[in-house]
Design a protein around this motif. Sequence first.
Motif, mmCIF file in Angstrom:
data_model
loop_
_atom_site.group_PDB
_atom_site.id
_atom_site.type_symbol
_atom_site.label_atom_id
_atom_site.label_comp_id
_atom_site.label_asym_id
_atom_site.label_seq_id
_atom_site.Cartn_x
_atom_site.Cartn_y
_atom_site.Cartn_z
ATOM 1 N N VAL A 184 0.849 -1.194 0.000
ATOM 2 C CA VAL A 184 0.000 0.000 0.000
ATOM 3 C C VAL A 184 0.884 1.243 0.000
ATOM 4 O O VAL A 184 1.911 1.284 0.681
ATOM 5 N N ASP A 185 0.485 2.256 -0.758
ATOM 6 C CA ASP A 185 1.280 3.487 -0.838
ATOM 7 C C ASP A 185 0.914 4.489 0.252
ATOM 8 O O ASP A 185 1.785 5.195 0.758
ATOM 9 N N VAL A 186 -0.395 4.583 0.580
ATOM 10 C CA VAL A 186 -0.854 5.502 1.625
ATOM 11 C C VAL A 186 -2.037 4.871 2.354
ATOM 12 O O VAL A 186 -2.884 4.218 1.727
ATOM 13 N N VAL A 187 -2.093 5.089 3.679
ATOM 14 C CA VAL A 187 -3.250 4.657 4.469
ATOM 15 C C VAL A 187 -4.018 5.893 4.928
ATOM 16 O O VAL A 187 -3.436 6.819 5.498
ATOM 17 N N LEU A 188 -5.350 5.916 4.645
ATOM 18 C CA LEU A 188 -6.243 6.936 5.193
ATOM 19 C C LEU A 188 -6.938 6.284 6.382
ATOM 20 O O LEU A 188 -7.656 5.283 6.222
ATOM 21 N N LEU A 189 -6.739 6.818 7.589
ATOM 22 C CA LEU A 189 -7.122 6.112 8.808
ATOM 23 C C LEU A 189 -8.028 6.956 9.697
ATOM 24 O O LEU A 189 -7.644 8.040 10.146
ATOM 25 N N ASP A 190 -9.251 6.436 9.949
ATOM 26 C CA ASP A 190 -10.190 7.099 10.865
ATOM 27 C C ASP A 190 -9.666 6.945 12.299
ATOM 28 O O ASP A 190 -9.205 5.868 12.696
ATOM 29 N N GLU A 191 -9.754 8.008 13.075
ATOM 30 C CA GLU A 191 -9.230 7.967 14.450
ATOM 31 C C GLU A 191 -10.210 7.275 15.401
ATOM 32 O O GLU A 191 -9.799 6.537 16.288
ATOM 33 N N SER A 192 -11.548 7.508 15.214
ATOM 34 C CA SER A 192 -12.553 6.983 16.158
ATOM 35 C C SER A 192 -13.231 5.757 15.579
ATOM 36 O O SER A 192 -14.188 5.868 14.805
ATOM 37 N N MET A 193 -12.720 4.570 15.931
ATOM 38 C CA MET A 193 -13.334 3.320 15.465
ATOM 39 C C MET A 193 -13.543 2.400 16.666
ATOM 40 O O MET A 193 -12.733 2.416 17.599
ATOM 41 N N PRO A 194 -14.597 1.615 16.656
ATOM 42 C CA PRO A 194 -14.797 0.648 17.749
ATOM 43 C C PRO A 194 -13.778 -0.485 17.664
ATOM 44 O O PRO A 194 -13.201 -0.729 16.606
ATOM 45 N N GLY A 195 -13.553 -1.139 18.793
ATOM 46 C CA GLY A 195 -12.634 -2.278 18.821
ATOM 47 C C GLY A 195 -11.212 -1.829 19.059
ATOM 48 O O GLY A 195 -10.714 -1.839 20.175
ATOM 49 N N ILE A 196 -10.560 -1.387 18.016
ATOM 50 C CA ILE A 196 -9.189 -0.884 18.112
ATOM 51 C C ILE A 196 -9.176 0.519 17.495
ATOM 52 O O ILE A 196 -9.604 0.711 16.355
ATOM 53 N N THR A 197 -8.767 1.509 18.258
ATOM 54 C CA THR A 197 -8.854 2.899 17.788
ATOM 55 C C THR A 197 -7.847 3.165 16.671
ATOM 56 O O THR A 197 -6.917 2.382 16.440
ATOM 57 N N GLY A 198 -8.045 4.310 16.038
ATOM 58 C CA GLY A 198 -7.128 4.720 14.979
ATOM 59 C C GLY A 198 -5.697 4.876 15.479
ATOM 60 O O GLY A 198 -4.741 4.459 14.812
ATOM 61 N N LEU A 199 -5.536 5.480 16.666
ATOM 62 C CA LEU A 199 -4.188 5.684 17.214
ATOM 63 C C LEU A 199 -3.513 4.350 17.525
ATOM 64 O O LEU A 199 -2.315 4.176 17.281
ATOM 65 N N GLU A 200 -4.298 3.385 18.069
ATOM 66 C CA GLU A 200 -3.732 2.061 18.350
ATOM 67 C C GLU A 200 -3.359 1.361 17.039
ATOM 68 O O GLU A 200 -2.307 0.727 16.937
ATOM 69 N N THR A 201 -4.239 1.505 16.045
ATOM 70 C CA THR A 201 -3.956 0.910 14.725
ATOM 71 C C THR A 201 -2.691 1.537 14.129
ATOM 72 O O THR A 201 -1.842 0.836 13.556
ATOM 73 N N LEU A 202 -2.568 2.850 14.268
ATOM 74 C CA LEU A 202 -1.405 3.573 13.742
ATOM 75 C C LEU A 202 -0.104 2.990 14.305
ATOM 76 O O LEU A 202 0.853 2.737 13.558
ATOM 77 N N GLY A 203 -0.068 2.787 15.639
ATOM 78 C CA GLY A 203 1.139 2.231 16.256
ATOM 79 C C GLY A 203 1.498 0.882 15.688
ATOM 80 O O GLY A 203 2.677 0.587 15.428
#
Length: 517
Positions: free
Chosen positions: A48-67
């Motif tokens: 993937v070249d770029v990820v567009l990532l929502d910050e507020s998601m149920p389960g695992i948040t955007g910030l946790e996903t980012l890490g």
Amino acid sequence: MSQINILWVDDEIESLKSQIMFLETKGYKVSALTNGYDALEFLKEQVVDVVLLDESMPGITGLETLGKIKEIDQQIPVVMITKNEAENVMDEAIGSQITDYLIKPVNPNQVLLSLKKIIDNKRLVAEKTTIAYQQEFRSLFMALNSNPDYNEWMDIYKKLVYWEMEMGKTNSPELLEVLNTQKAEANTEFAKFISRNYASWVSPKAKEAPVMSHTLFRDKIVPSLDSEVANFVIIIDNLRLDQWKAILPIFLESFRLVQEDTFYSILPTSTQYSRNAIFAGMLPVDIESRFPQEWKNDDEEGGKNLHEEHFFADQLRRLKMDTRFSYTKVTTHNDGQHLVNNIHNLMAYPLNVIVYNFVDMLSHARTEMEVLKELAADEMSYRSITASWFEHSPLHQALKKISEKKINLIIATDHGNVRVKTPIKVIGDKQTTTNLRYKHGRNLNYEAKEVLAFRDPKEAGLPRPNVNSSYIFAKEDGYLCYPNNYNYFVNFYRNTFQHGGISLEEVIVPVARLVSK
């Protein structure tokens, strides 16, 4: 350009279908997922070249996903998209190395602009740089051919350095070749300019001259000193203007740039002459006269820069400056560590002089060591290795320790260096010096048009080591070689960085003032 792959992760992905279709009409391939868990599995399998990532998601948040994305691929660009404008969320996202940050609701053009900034940035910058240099080429050509004075030469060289560094963004060998040709033409004209004017600048009867090594402290540094704070004057040996530009961004993390300028190194553009001249505030011929025991000629035993502190104290007295000062010279790693440990104690002095020798050692080591020839093969890599050194150097550590204090910082150098390419044959007796960019001796034999010669050294403000001694200086990218073992020495030293002669890179050097932020 190959198709760009975008991964868009948002628990409300259905509402973003129109935006995804818009990006697909622009040529992007968009994969859509609704949660962080699926995104992480997807990234393990797909490029993937770029990820567009929502910050507020149920389960695992955007910030946790980012890490966790950064654990999979540290380099992948991530654009955080969120409804949350809280500063702490932004800070955490930025601290986690996001590439961009968008606030919902986002419109399609906003997303497109962010993607262009990330993906097309290098190409767009390269195109703009190419067009801008093509427009500037003619004005530089005109400036070179309009008999520039010493101020105009400084401006020309600054522009050439600017474009040389901008070319690093274009990845265009053809354009860089055009610039290098223009730079070579500039050095040819500059050598003629120095040959015509140098003797008049250093004459005791000089009516007008640029700021040079022996007038640097009086004319540039003294007016920049601040009586309210501790002043640090740092002389980084053998620092070219482009190398200064490469390390300046590191300085700017802790300090604010107040003034940036250049001055002219005296000839020879070598430590023994130019740095002694800075500290003494005198030309070498006058240093020898005033300090006959301390001055050492090239062919004499002993260190050539052992008396800088003594020379400097004498200059302060002549300038009627009753100022307490410290003098620190760093030539080894241990010296550097001592500077780091002692830097707070120096705050007690109104004036602190620090001489830092690393760049000069790098230049000499590069000549001798094959691995450094590879690491610093050309000007661009030489700048890069200098910036890497400074970022991790004891000097940078020491300055960071006092960056929170109110200080006045002046950075200068003694001379620069040039990459030599053109061998010049010189014949001399056993007393002739071994320098590659200048020589002095009694029976020098050379082609007059290839060098600047002073049969009477006093005309150049230089001592006469022996009766009938004369000095010669290599011009442009030339280096002086003896006939014996000629081919060996020609090949060994070609493309090495040398100093002592006449080129823009050696003669026009930086001086800058910075203050605490």
